[in-house]
Each structure stands twice: as structure tokens, then as C-alpha cells.
Design an enzyme around this catalytic site. Structure first.
Site, PDB file in Angstrom:
ATOM      1  N   GLU A  59      -6.556   8.163 -10.683  1.00 31.76           N
ATOM      2  CA  GLU A  59      -7.434   9.326 -10.646  1.00 31.76           C
ATOM      3  C   GLU A  59      -6.533  10.544 -10.423  1.00 31.76           C
ATOM      4  O   GLU A  59      -5.723  10.545  -9.483  1.00 31.76           O
ATOM      5  CB  GLU A  59      -8.441   9.193  -9.496  1.00 31.76           C
ATOM      6  CG  GLU A  59      -9.356  10.392  -9.464  1.00 31.76           C
ATOM      7  CD  GLU A  59     -10.418  10.354  -8.376  1.00 31.76           C
ATOM      8  OE1 GLU A  59     -10.494   9.360  -7.630  1.00 31.76           O
ATOM      9  OE2 GLU A  59     -11.162  11.347  -8.296  1.00 31.76           O
ATOM     10  N   ARG A 115      -3.083  -4.429  -1.608  1.00 29.84           N
ATOM     11  CA  ARG A 115      -2.466  -3.097  -1.653  1.00 29.84           C
ATOM     12  C   ARG A 115      -1.097  -3.176  -1.004  1.00 29.84           C
ATOM     13  O   ARG A 115      -0.870  -4.024  -0.137  1.00 29.84           O
ATOM     14  CB  ARG A 115      -3.251  -2.117  -0.786  1.00 29.84           C
ATOM     15  CG  ARG A 115      -4.553  -1.656  -1.274  1.00 29.84           C
ATOM     16  CD  ARG A 115      -5.148  -0.689  -0.254  1.00 29.84           C
ATOM     17  NE  ARG A 115      -4.758   0.683  -0.551  1.00 29.84           N
ATOM     18  CZ  ARG A 115      -5.342   1.409  -1.484  1.00 29.84           C
ATOM     19  NH1 ARG A 115      -6.316   0.908  -2.207  1.00 29.84           N
ATOM     20  NH2 ARG A 115      -4.969   2.646  -1.716  1.00 29.84           N
ATOM     21  N   LYS A 154      -4.538   9.060  -0.320  1.00 31.01           N
ATOM     22  CA  LYS A 154      -4.384  10.374  -0.953  1.00 31.01           C
ATOM     23  C   LYS A 154      -5.005  11.477  -0.119  1.00 31.01           C
ATOM     24  O   LYS A 154      -4.563  12.614  -0.182  1.00 31.01           O
ATOM     25  CB  LYS A 154      -4.975  10.353  -2.362  1.00 31.01           C
ATOM     26  CG  LYS A 154      -3.923   9.879  -3.376  1.00 31.01           C
ATOM     27  CD  LYS A 154      -4.308  10.185  -4.791  1.00 31.01           C
ATOM     28  CE  LYS A 154      -5.187   9.090  -5.319  1.00 31.01           C
ATOM     29  NZ  LYS A 154      -5.293   9.047  -6.780  1.00 31.01           N
TER      30      LYS A 154
HETATM   31  P1  ATP Z   1      -6.884   6.533  -2.429  1.00 25.96           P
HETATM   32  O1  ATP Z   1      -5.471   6.665  -1.911  1.00 25.96           O
HETATM   33  O2  ATP Z   1      -7.694   7.749  -2.193  1.00 25.96           O
HETATM   34  O3  ATP Z   1      -7.522   5.231  -2.011  1.00 25.96           O
HETATM   35  P2  ATP Z   1      -6.080   5.390  -4.892  1.00 25.96           P
HETATM   36  O4  ATP Z   1      -4.713   5.256  -4.338  1.00 25.96           O
HETATM   37  O5  ATP Z   1      -6.941   4.191  -5.067  1.00 25.96           O
HETATM   38  O6  ATP Z   1      -6.839   6.450  -4.012  1.00 25.96           O
HETATM   39  P3  ATP Z   1      -6.075   5.745  -7.752  1.00 25.96           P
HETATM   40  O7  ATP Z   1      -5.576   6.911  -8.490  1.00 25.96           O
HETATM   41  O8  ATP Z   1      -7.468   5.315  -7.975  1.00 25.96           O
HETATM   42  O9  ATP Z   1      -5.913   6.157  -6.248  1.00 25.96           O
HETATM   43  O10 ATP Z   1      -5.104   4.517  -7.958  1.00 25.96           O
HETATM   44  C1  ATP Z   1      -4.689   4.097  -9.235  1.00 25.96           C
HETATM   45  C2  ATP Z   1      -4.327   2.649  -9.219  1.00 25.96           C
HETATM   46  O11 ATP Z   1      -3.307   2.402  -8.272  1.00 25.96           O
HETATM   47  C3  ATP Z   1      -5.505   1.798  -8.844  1.00 25.96           C
HETATM   48  O12 ATP Z   1      -5.585   0.721  -9.758  1.00 25.96           O
HETATM   49  C4  ATP Z   1      -5.192   1.316  -7.466  1.00 25.96           C
HETATM   50  O13 ATP Z   1      -5.703   0.041  -7.259  1.00 25.96           O
HETATM   51  C5  ATP Z   1      -3.674   1.325  -7.443  1.00 25.96           C
HETATM   52  N1  ATP Z   1      -3.205   1.566  -6.086  1.00 25.96           N
HETATM   53  C6  ATP Z   1      -3.457   2.632  -5.302  1.00 25.96           C
HETATM   54  N2  ATP Z   1      -2.887   2.496  -4.089  1.00 25.96           N
HETATM   55  C7  ATP Z   1      -2.244   1.315  -4.098  1.00 25.96           C
HETATM   56  C8  ATP Z   1      -1.457   0.598  -3.132  1.00 25.96           C
HETATM   57  N3  ATP Z   1      -1.225   1.075  -1.912  1.00 25.96           N
HETATM   58  N4  ATP Z   1      -0.949  -0.596  -3.498  1.00 25.96           N
HETATM   59  C9  ATP Z   1      -1.170  -1.094  -4.734  1.00 25.96           C
HETATM   60  N5  ATP Z   1      -1.891  -0.468  -5.681  1.00 25.96           N
HETATM   61  C10 ATP Z   1      -2.431   0.722  -5.378  1.00 25.96           C
END
Ligand code: ATP
Ligand code: MG
Length: 577
Positions: free
Chosen positions: A49, A275, A285
């Protein structure tokens, strides 16, 4: 790292890659699907996003999705999930593309956007209405929340739930045409308000949002929810393996419900993984935006930030991030990874590539009394001890030098073998020198060392087999370049910092940035390039910062030579009280 993972960390730090032994469970699934013919070609996607910069957690998802496509001769799309115009910006879109490319990955074809599919998503919403599977709900957001129930209690049906198909079609079109104010109604799926899975209690499909979208401008007054957009976007792109993090496991039944009830072109399957959580680091974020907007750091690319842009500016090579992600592997259970794992990968990569240079961070003047005034000579210094192809350079030796203040002790401690009055040490690549006397200022501080050198020890070689116990670095006082050096310490001292949007700032390490304004560089560093790592001998890995454009060179310390993370945290904790 959890205790259970400790053994793995140990192995990784000794250079063995724990993930190497077996393929992770997702790669196993992909391999099995391909060999059984359930997929002709693997198609994955990375779906950020655009509401912030990418961080090290995203790197895990990027390496996995793009990595699988590479390894199995498939394709990986970059698709922006740009369904919430209130928080999304073009700057983030540009930064995300730049960071994915810098990490070393190339997406298939053009960049894709969920907003490219707004027409089709709208059509599918209409399809659900026509099937009696969606309705326009006039309840307020608060009412909806109150009627959703809890984990132990079922929700209550909305009084608008049984509207006719015709009325719903008419109202949904009116929503689209901007006839209603934001928040006055929403389109919901008609599933089951009593479902044990809260995600199935008539989730919102479309909301009215009064904001300009970075790509579609003001063409749309309604925007699909993430849940409604995500799986159908995957279906449009023919994604075979839709990989996400564990918190979406409970959403899978909803995604499958959409796919089962809509005339979509393909049926993606979702797989969830853990994650990445890193000690002393917040990857939400919301927090990262708060750090930037609150002025706690200089920007998204501040070298203390766990963003890809921050690591790059700090001097971390993309190779180190990819290596780290490979070592941590892909698991189904959440855990926390030790920062030492990342640092191990960074040192490994930098040790191989970084050329060596001599720099003094805290200068102490040295005068070689028996070296003629006005004389100077060029000595040879190798650029990399393990890589002859990196060649050598000339360094200037003169009567007046600088050494590191910490390499001298007025009253040497028991295990201190470096410079002290009466002691002989080696100046790297140069000569054996002996400290004859120290000079103090009025305040009693040592400001200069008067030394002599042994002309027979040129190159730092012992003339007669006598040994010295220390070799120290130095620069020529006359030729050295003055510079600023920035040392970065952990941004959070607590291994599990609070991610609370209102209180996280209280956990920021007040000593996360230390600036040394008086560093002296050997002259060859005039050619240093931004982001190209250099090892300052005995001090660590550094790289030129983009701030140097304004005059005095500025170097970032990427990382020290040895793992002192725990010690650094303890030191800053003591300082912070
Ligand atoms: P927020 O930090 O607000 O939860 P987000 O990190 O999920 O947002 P996105 O832009 O939706 O933000 O993430 C894009 C992709 O990266 C998604 O498929 C998400 O699952 C993956 N992703 C985000 N954070 C992690 C993480 N810490 N470890 C592994 N994958 C991640
Ligand atoms: Mg997300």
C-alpha cells in the site's frame, strides 16, 4: 529470536545458513503444484500500500515473492494496493519502485495498481447485489461496530439488510455518483452476522471517501475495501500463489467466499507466513510515519530508520539484506529476530567488498621529532587484504600526524598495548615509532605526543626482529581532510519497544545519533562516492552521505567491525538513566 531459535542463530553466526538445508514450506507448495500440473507457471505479486516507505519486513515479502518467481521460472508483479486515497501519495509509489529495484528485483511487465481494476471491482460489487449477496447499509460506522458482536457473541442484522435488489442497485449507483456524504452509508456483503469468524459478519465492500486519489483523481467517490480489492486483483492478474502475513489467515474464508461467488477469471490461493519482527525495531508504518512526521528522525531515509531507503543511505548493501532474509527463512509461527543476525549479514557483505582506508575520528597530534621538517614521502597501502585485484594506493607520511585519541593512554591499563609514553608501536604501512613525551595544555589535557621513528622500519617492517604489540592507524596532519562522521546507535533501547502511536516516542534512544565533527580522512577519500562502503581501518564500515554535497564531507558509520550491539545498548541505557 525466541529461545527455540537460538540454535539456529548460533549456526547462522558461524556462517552456516539454517534455511539452506530444507526449502521453506511455501517453496515446497509451489514445487508440488508445478510438478502436479496444478499451475503451469507460478505467478506471485508484491502488493504494497503506498502509504509509507518500504521497511525490512517488506524485504522479506519481496525476497520471497520475487525469489520464487525467479527460482521457478515464473513471474512476479508489483501491484500497488491503492484503495485508500486518504493516506496514499505519489512520493511513496516512487520510493517503493526505487527500493524494489535497488534490492535487485524486476517486476513482470508494467507496474500494476488496484486502481486499474476499479471498474471491474465495481462490476463485481453489482454482481453480488444482483445475487442478493450485498446491500447498502445506512447504519453509521458506530452502529455497525456496535452491532458486529464480539468473539463470544454473534452480531445483529442491520435493519437495512433485507432491501430489495432494485433498491440496492439504485442506492449503490447513487453512492458512486456522489449523491451521499462520506460515512452516510456503505455497501456490505450479505454473509452471516452470526459467523464465528468476525470477518464474515457482513464486511464492508465499498465506502464513500471524499479524497482525491493519486491516480484516478476525483473520478471515484467510493472506494473498495482492502478485503474486497485484494483477492479479486489477484484473480485478475492470474496470481497462483498469493502470499501474505499471518494476520490475514482469518480473512482467507472471506477471500474464498468472494472468489466462489464472483465470475472471476482465475482462482488464487492464499498462503500465510510469519511477519518479520526485529528486536529494538518497530516496523509498523504508523510508527514509522510518526517518527518522520514528528521530526524524531530526518526523514524516511534517515540511516537510523529500518526502511530500505534508510539502510541504503547508511551503506548497507542490498546483498546483505537479501542474505539476511535468506538466513531467517520462512516460518508459519511469529517470532522475533535478533539484530545480530542482520548485522552478521552486513559485515559479511562489506568485508568482501569494502576497500580499506585510514581515518582518525578523534585526532591527537603526533610530532615525529627525528623526521625532517618539510619532508614527506609516499608509502604504499593495500586496498583490500584478501583481494589483490583491488590494488594499492599511496599515502603521505609527514613529520606531523594524527592518531586516534583512544589509541593513547597517559597511564596505560593492564591490557592496553597501544601508545603510551616510552612505548614503541607500529604506524600501519609506515614505521615503528616510540612515544618520548606528552604535551599538555593549561587544562591538563594531553594535546600532543612527541615521538621518534626508526627509519629502518619502513613499511612497518621490523628491522631486527624486535616486536611491537600494537599497530595503529594514522593520517598526515597536513594532508588529511576534515570531515563529519555520524555514528548511529539503536533507535529504541528496549528490545520490544511499545508500538503505541501516542507513546512510542518516549522509547526513542536520546543517543541514537552521535556526531564527530573533527574526523580526519586520508586524502584518497576525496574520491569517495555516496553509498559506496569503505572500511575505516580498525573502526568499522562507513560511506559518504548525500549531505556532503553542501561542503564538508559527511560519512555515515554503517556498522562497527565487531558485534558490540548489546554493549552499545547497555551504554546508551546507562546514559539515558
Ligand atoms: P502496516 O505496517 O501498517 O501493517 P503493511 O506493512 O502490512 O502495513 P503493506 O504495504 O500492506 O503494509 O505490505 C505489503 C506486503 O508486505 C504485504 O503483503 C505484507 O504482508 C508484507 N509485509 C509487511 N510487513 C511485513 C513484515 N514485517 N514481514 C513480512 N512481510 C511483511
Ligand atoms: Mg498491509
Amino acid at each position: 529470536m525466541t529461545t527455540d531459535d537460538k540454535a539456529n542463530t548460533g549456526a547462522a553466526q558461524n556462517g552456516a545458513a539454517p534455511a539452506e538445508a530444507g526449502r521453506d514450506f511455501i517453496r515446497e507448495i509451489v514445487a508440488a503444484d508445478l510438478s502436479a500440473g496444478r499451475a503451469q507457471q507460478v505467478v506471485t505479486r508484491f502488493p504494497p500500500e503506498p502509504n509509507g516507505y518500504l521497511h525490512i519486513g517488506h524485504a522479506k515479502s519481496i525476497c520471497l515473492n520475487f525469489g520464487i518467481a525467479e527460482e521457478f521460472a515464473g513471474r512476479c508483479n508489483l501491484r500497488f494496493d491503492d484503495t485508500n486515497p486518504a493516506k496514499e501519495e505519489q512520493e511513496y509509489i516512487d520510493a517503493i519502485e526505487r527500493d524494489v529495484r535497488w534490492l535487485g528485483f524486476r517486476w513482470a511487465g508494467e507496474v500494476k495498481y488496484a486502481s486499474d481494476y476499479f471498474d471491474r471491482l465495481y462490476g463485481w460489487a453489482v454482481e453480488l447485489i444482483k445475487k442478493g449477496l450485498a446491500y447498502v447499509d445506512d447504519q453509521s460506522a458506530d452502529e455497525m461496530r456496535a452491532n458486529r458482536g464480539t468473539l463470544t457473541e454473534p452480531g445483529k442484522n442491520s435493519r437495512f439488510r433485507d432491501r430489495s435488489v432494485e433498491e440496492n442497485l439504485m442506492l449503490f449507483a447513487a453512492m458512486k455518483n456522489g449523491k451521499f456524504a462520506a460515512g452516510s452509508c456503505a455497501l456490505r456483503a450479505r454473509i452471516d452476522m452470526a459467523s464465528g469468524n468476525i470477518n464474515l459478519r457482513d464486511p464492508v465492500l465499498y465506502r464513500i471517501v471524499d479524497a482525491a486519489h493519486p491516480r484516478t483523481g476525483t473520478a471515484w467517490k467510493i472506494y473498495p475495501s482492502y478485503d474486497f480489492a485484494h483477492g479479486q486483483s489477484d484473480a485478475i492478474e492470474g496470481i497462483t500463489h498469493s502470499i501474505c502475513t499471518l494476520e490475514f489467515e482469518d480473512h482467507r474464508p472471506l477471500y474464498d467466499w468472494f472468489i466462489a461467488n464472483l465470475s472471476v477469471p482465475s482462482k488464487p490461493h492464499q498462503y500465510e507466513m510469519a511477519r518479520l519482527n526485529l528486536a529494538h525495531t518497530l516496523l509498523s508504518k504508523r510508527v514509522l510515519t510518526g517518527l518522520v512526521k514528528g521530526g524524531h528522525v530526518s526523514g524516511w531515509d534517515d540511516p537510523r530508520m529500518p526502511t530500505i531507503a534508510g539502510y541504503r543511505r547508511r551503506g548497507v548493501p542490498a546483498e546483505a539484506i537479501r542474505d539476511f532474509i535468506k538466513r531467517i527463512g520462512v516460518a508459519k509461527a511469529n517470532s522475533q529476530v535478533d539484530v545480530g543476525m542482520l548485522e552478521f549479514s552486513i559485515r559479511e557483505a562489506l568485508n568482501k567488498t569494502a576497500q580499506r582506508r585510514m581515518v582518525v575520528l578523534k585526532p591527537l597530534k603526533v610530532t615525529i621529532e627525528n623526521y625532517p621538517e618539510g619532508k614527506g614521502e609516499e608509502l604504499e597501502a593495500v586496498n583490500h587484504p584478501d583481494d589483490a585485484a583491488a590494488g594499492a594506493r599511496k599515502i603521505r607520511f609527514t613529520r606531523e600526524l594524527y592518531i586516534e585519541r583512544d589509541d593513547f593512554m597517559e597511564v596505560p591499563e593492564k591490557k592496553f598495548f597501544r601508545m603510551a609514553v616510552g612505548r614503541e608501536v607500529r604506524l600501519r604501512y609506515a614505521y615503528f615509532v616510540t612515544c618520548r613525551e606528552m604535551v599538555k595544555n593549561a587544562a591538563g589535557e594531553v594535546v600532543e605526543l612527541r615521538c621518534t621513528y626508526d627509519p629502518a622500519s619502513k613499511g612497518g617492517n621490523s628491522p631486527d626482529g624486535r616486536k611491537v604489540k600494537a599497530t595503529i592507524h594514522w593520517v598526515s596532519a597536513e594532508h588529511a581532510i576534515a570531515a563529519e562522521v555520524r555514528i548511529y546507535n539503536p533507535l529504541f533501547l528496549d528490545p520490544n519497544p511499545s508500538a503505541d502511536a501516542d507513546t512510542f516516542a518516549a522509547g526513542i534512544n536520546p543517543h541514537s545519533l552521535e556526531v564527530s565533527n573533527d574526523a580526519r580522512l586520508e586524502p584518497s577519500l576525496a574520491d569517495a562516492k555516496v553509498e559506496v562502503p569503505v572500511q575505516f581501518e580498525r573502526l568499522g564500515y562507513f560511506c559518504l552521505d548525500k549531505d556532503s554535497a553542501s561542503g564538508k564531507p559527511v560519512f555515515n558509520r554503517t556498522i562497527g567491525l565487531r558485534d558490540t550491539y548489546a554493549k552499545d545498548v547497555a551504554k546508551d541505557q546507562a546514559k539515558a538513566g
